[in-house]
Each structure stands twice: as structure tokens, then as C-alpha cells.
Design an enzyme around this catalytic site. Sequence first.
Site, PDB file in Angstrom:
ATOM      1  N   GLY A 173     -19.860   7.446   5.528  1.00  0.00           N
ATOM      2  CA  GLY A 173     -18.337   6.984   4.526  1.00  0.00           C
ATOM      3  C   GLY A 173     -19.272   7.228   2.957  1.00  0.00           C
ATOM      4  O   GLY A 173     -19.883   6.098   3.090  1.00  0.00           O
ATOM      5  N   LYS A 187       0.826  -1.068  -0.166  1.00  0.00           N
ATOM      6  CA  LYS A 187       0.309   0.044   0.275  1.00  0.00           C
ATOM      7  C   LYS A 187       0.630   1.017   0.037  1.00  0.00           C
ATOM      8  O   LYS A 187       1.670   1.330   0.725  1.00  0.00           O
ATOM      9  CB  LYS A 187      -1.129  -0.240   1.264  1.00  0.00           C
ATOM     10  N   GLY A 235     -18.139   7.815  -0.168  1.00  0.00           N
ATOM     11  CA  GLY A 235     -17.479   8.257  -1.127  1.00  0.00           C
ATOM     12  C   GLY A 235     -18.376   7.530  -2.894  1.00  0.00           C
ATOM     13  O   GLY A 235     -19.433   6.654  -2.722  1.00  0.00           O
ATOM     14  N   ASN A 236     -16.966   6.995  -2.971  1.00  0.00           N
ATOM     15  CA  ASN A 236     -17.553   6.127  -4.178  1.00  0.00           C
ATOM     16  C   ASN A 236     -18.017   4.796  -3.934  1.00  0.00           C
ATOM     17  O   ASN A 236     -18.871   4.248  -4.347  1.00  0.00           O
ATOM     18  CB  ASN A 236     -15.985   5.916  -4.846  1.00  0.00           C
ATOM     19  N   VAL A 237     -17.003   3.831  -2.595  1.00  0.00           N
ATOM     20  CA  VAL A 237     -18.084   2.133  -2.181  1.00  0.00           C
ATOM     21  C   VAL A 237     -18.843   3.137  -1.848  1.00  0.00           C
ATOM     22  O   VAL A 237     -20.744   2.282  -2.136  1.00  0.00           O
ATOM     23  CB  VAL A 237     -17.179   1.832  -1.493  1.00  0.00           C
TER      24      VAL A 237
HETATM   25  P1  NAD Z   1     -13.547   8.063  -0.908  1.00  0.00           P
HETATM   26  O1  NAD Z   1     -12.663   9.061  -0.179  1.00  0.00           O
HETATM   27  O2  NAD Z   1     -14.640   8.245  -2.395  1.00  0.00           O
HETATM   28  O3  NAD Z   1     -14.852   8.077   0.037  1.00  0.00           O
HETATM   29  C1  NAD Z   1     -14.878   8.189   1.901  1.00  0.00           C
HETATM   30  C2  NAD Z   1     -15.795   8.964   1.977  1.00  0.00           C
HETATM   31  O4  NAD Z   1     -15.392   8.911   3.270  1.00  0.00           O
HETATM   32  C3  NAD Z   1     -15.873  10.834   2.155  1.00  0.00           C
HETATM   33  O5  NAD Z   1     -17.164  10.467   1.325  1.00  0.00           O
HETATM   34  C4  NAD Z   1     -15.183  10.953   3.195  1.00  0.00           C
HETATM   35  O6  NAD Z   1     -15.669  12.241   3.416  1.00  0.00           O
HETATM   36  C5  NAD Z   1     -16.062  10.569   4.078  1.00  0.00           C
HETATM   37  N1  NAD Z   1     -15.707   9.953   5.626  1.00  0.00           N
HETATM   38  C6  NAD Z   1     -14.004  10.917   5.656  1.00  0.00           C
HETATM   39  N2  NAD Z   1     -13.568  10.564   6.966  1.00  0.00           N
HETATM   40  C7  NAD Z   1     -15.203  10.269   7.250  1.00  0.00           C
HETATM   41  C8  NAD Z   1     -16.113  10.370   8.691  1.00  0.00           C
HETATM   42  N3  NAD Z   1     -14.623  10.664   9.882  1.00  0.00           N
HETATM   43  N4  NAD Z   1     -17.318   9.747   8.980  1.00  0.00           N
HETATM   44  C9  NAD Z   1     -17.903  10.171   7.678  1.00  0.00           C
HETATM   45  N5  NAD Z   1     -17.573   9.852   6.818  1.00  0.00           N
HETATM   46  C10 NAD Z   1     -15.890  10.199   6.654  1.00  0.00           C
HETATM   47  O7  NAD Z   1     -13.272   6.290  -0.372  1.00  0.00           O
HETATM   48  P2  NAD Z   1     -13.938   5.080  -0.737  1.00  0.00           P
HETATM   49  O8  NAD Z   1     -12.901   4.305  -2.159  1.00  0.00           O
HETATM   50  O9  NAD Z   1     -15.022   5.429  -1.067  1.00  0.00           O
HETATM   51  O10 NAD Z   1     -12.979   3.969   0.011  1.00  0.00           O
HETATM   52  C11 NAD Z   1     -13.996   3.666   1.182  1.00  0.00           C
HETATM   53  C12 NAD Z   1     -13.427   3.477   1.968  1.00  0.00           C
HETATM   54  O11 NAD Z   1     -13.551   1.727   1.564  1.00  0.00           O
HETATM   55  C13 NAD Z   1     -11.946   3.352   2.513  1.00  0.00           C
HETATM   56  O12 NAD Z   1     -11.531   2.945   3.470  1.00  0.00           O
HETATM   57  C14 NAD Z   1     -10.949   2.614   1.483  1.00  0.00           C
HETATM   58  O13 NAD Z   1      -9.821   2.208   1.792  1.00  0.00           O
HETATM   59  C15 NAD Z   1     -12.046   1.211   1.308  1.00  0.00           C
HETATM   60  N6  NAD Z   1     -11.652   0.820  -0.135  1.00  0.00           N
HETATM   61  C16 NAD Z   1     -11.882   1.256  -1.058  1.00  0.00           C
HETATM   62  C17 NAD Z   1     -11.532   0.100  -1.507  1.00  0.00           C
HETATM   63  C18 NAD Z   1     -12.171   0.580  -3.806  1.00  0.00           C
HETATM   64  O14 NAD Z   1     -12.472  -0.010  -4.023  1.00  0.00           O
HETATM   65  N7  NAD Z   1     -12.392   1.921  -3.226  1.00  0.00           N
HETATM   66  C19 NAD Z   1     -11.319  -0.754  -2.027  1.00  0.00           C
HETATM   67  C20 NAD Z   1     -11.051  -1.649  -0.456  1.00  0.00           C
HETATM   68  C21 NAD Z   1     -11.000  -1.026   0.471  1.00  0.00           C
END
Ligand code: NAD
Length: 362
Positions: free
Chosen positions: A194, A94, A196-198
Site C-alpha cells: 500500500g 471514526k 498511498g499517502n503514508v
Molecule cells: P491511502 O488511501 O492514501 O493509501 C492506501 C493505499 O493502499 C492506496 O494506494 C491503495 O491503492 C492501496 N491498497 C488498497 N488495498 C490494497 C491491497 N489489497 N493491496 C495493496 N494495496 C492496496 O491511505 P493512507 O492515508 O496512506 O493510509 C494507509 C493506511 O494507514 C490505512 O489503513 C489508514 O487507515 C492508516 N492510517 C493512516 C493515517 C494517515 O495519517 N493517513 C493515520 C493512521 C493510520
Amino acid sequence: MVTEVINANELHKIAPVFGQHSFDNHEQVVFCNDKDTGLKAIIGIHNTTLGPALGGTRMWQYKNEWEALNDVLRLSRGMTYKAAITGLNLGGGKAVIIGDAKTQKTPELMLRFGEFVHSLGGKYITAEDVGMVTEDMDLVRTVTPYVTGISEEKGGAGNPSPITAYGVFMGMKAAAKFAYGTDILEGKTVYVQGIGNVGEALVEHLTNEGATIFISDINKDRLEEIRDKYSVSIYEGTNLYAEKMDIYAPCALGATINDTTINQLKAKVIAGAANNQLADELKHGQLLKEKGIVYAPDFLINAGGIINVYAELENYDRAEIMRKTENIYDTTLKILQNAQNSNLTTYQAAYNMAQARIDAKK
Ligand code: NAD
């Protein structure tokens, strides 16, 4: 400019890399610094027994460098077990870039980061994580082949987040089946922390299923955007953990299950996308077990993203990506049952399964 000279007699008080709480026999930890672009990054390579260390790059405004180091050590270790339990021939790695992705991420910085990745000769392969988008990976691809998560237009498998969300949804359904005897989520109250994308893609699956959904995020605009798109309510309170709910889905950052929150949790199931949800895997895994909360191990159910990017290395198609991701349902159920039969925490049962695969390769 160095502003503070540390007394040599005091140096032993600072936890060095090898003495970090999260250091777990990592093979290599690379510090990347570039004055011109302002790049400060750390690449953690935990274990390459099963293959090259693949894992995304996170850009985050860490409070300090220790926090960034701790994060990359924990995240890269998690990737080792994620790849192992998912049956992929990959190791765990990572990267973290210290900074605000909204204001400090420049093309020059990303290209310089790509050069550092390239200098490792393929031992580490990057992809996107928090703060990164497919366009960033397309840019990195111009300086190194050791990058995945490339856009479909450029021949990649595209944004992994929807696949990650699908895997989380599968894991959540399996955990619900285990906890409630049915995997139908209609009528279940789910808090998605949260969006975001996921998180958004998960909300879409949950909406289609008829779950009652509450969303929370630190980004107010995002909350309103998602509320306008789906049938969800914005959580207006101040302490989500203490709310009455069936399922808690952490999809922001890690360590939300900790000494403070664990005693407040009322959910019967925890299933989300965030990496490293348990602040202390052994202690908090055990406490969840004692409380009868079914915890779907994060590194197992959020593996959809890595399955998606692995397709770029192995050249398998969309149908195979979906089949492998759907399989998360069966693996989750198996782990939950193993844990119950062996009186282990679900984290430990998942870890044992992953470690067994690594040991068999040694
Ligand atoms: P992202 O950056 O698109 O979304 C994260 C969201 O969380 C954002 O909208 C942000 O504003 C919000 N956030 C941050 N701190 C917060 C808090 N304290 N309380 C509430 N919301 C908060 O990220 P993502 O790609 O959606 O990933 C989300 C999680 O899943 C991460 O931990 C990432 O490591 C994990 N993950 C993602 C993937 C992937 O394919 N994108 C794969 C495996 C794991």
C-alpha cells in the site's frame, strides 16, 4: 425501495449492532443517510473517557453495510487505544462513508456529512482517512468546527500522513532494535504493502536509510509513479506474505494478518501504518508471539497522524508534533520489552498500557 421483507421470526438470526463481533461497549453508533446527496455513513463513538472522540473518515466501497459497520466499530475502538497510549486527552471515534471516493465523493455529500458531524455537538471530531484529503476537511470545516486535518493555508496542521509515516518509521526502527539488536535498517529487506499517502512517505524514509524496498499496491499507476521517484522494486509476485523479507509493512487496509497469511509469513518484524492489522487481536497476536515475529502494535506506531491533528486543538507547534511522534520509538521499545518480561503478546502489552490510562481517569 424495500425489496425484501424479513420474516419477524428470522430477525434474531441477523447480528444486530450490539451483537456484532466488533461491538465493544461503544457509547454511540450513528447512521447517517441523505437521499439527495446519496450519503450513507456510519459514525462510531467508542469511548469518550479521556476526551472527545477523534478519528478520521474513511470512504470505501464496502461489499455491504455489515462490512462498513464492522469496520467503523473496529476503527473507532482502535482510536480509543491510540489516543490513550499516546498520552492525548482524546476518546476514540471514526466514521465511514460507503462509496467510491474517486467517483461518488461530491462537495454536496461532504457538506451533508459535515452537518451530521456537527449535529453531535463536538462529541465526535473528524479528520481524513483513506479516501479523504485535506481539501475535503477544509470543506467540512465550512459547516462545522468539529473537524481537524485542515490545510495549513486555512490555519490547520496540514496533511497528517507524512507525520504518520515518520511515527511508523520510528516504531519500525524500535522493533528492528528489539529483533536484530540494531535499529539501522540499511540492508534490511522491507515490503511496503500500500503506497498511498503514508506508504509513499514511509518509502522515502526507508530509501534515505538504505533499506532494500519492495512495494505493492492494487493501483498499477501508483506503483510506477513511486518506482520512478525512489529506489524501489515493484513486487511482481502474487503472494507477498510468503516472500523472504526482514520487515513487513502493511500500509493499505486492515486484517492482513489472518488465518491464511500468518503461517506463510517469513518476516521477523511487522511494522506498518494500517489500522487493525490483526484480523483477531488475541488469536493472531498469540500466533505471532509463538512464531517469534516482533509485531509493533499498529495503534501505537501509526499515532503520528492523530498527534498532528491534535495540535490543531491544543495549539502546539511543529517542533512539539515531531517530538511527540519521535517518542513512539521509546514507547514501542518499552512495550516490546514489557511484553517479553510479562510473557504477553505485544498487542496485549500495548492494550494494557492504554487501558490503564483510561481506567485511571474513570
Ligand atoms: P491511502 O488511501 O492514501 O493509501 C492506501 C493505499 O493502499 C492506496 O494506494 C491503495 O491503492 C492501496 N491498497 C488498497 N488495498 C490494497 C491491497 N489489497 N493491496 C495493496 N494495496 C492496496 O491511505 P493512507 O492515508 O496512506 O493510509 C494507509 C493506511 O494507514 C490505512 O489503513 C489508514 O487507515 C492508516 N492510517 C493512516 C493515517 C494517515 O495519517 N493517513 C493515520 C493512521 C493510520
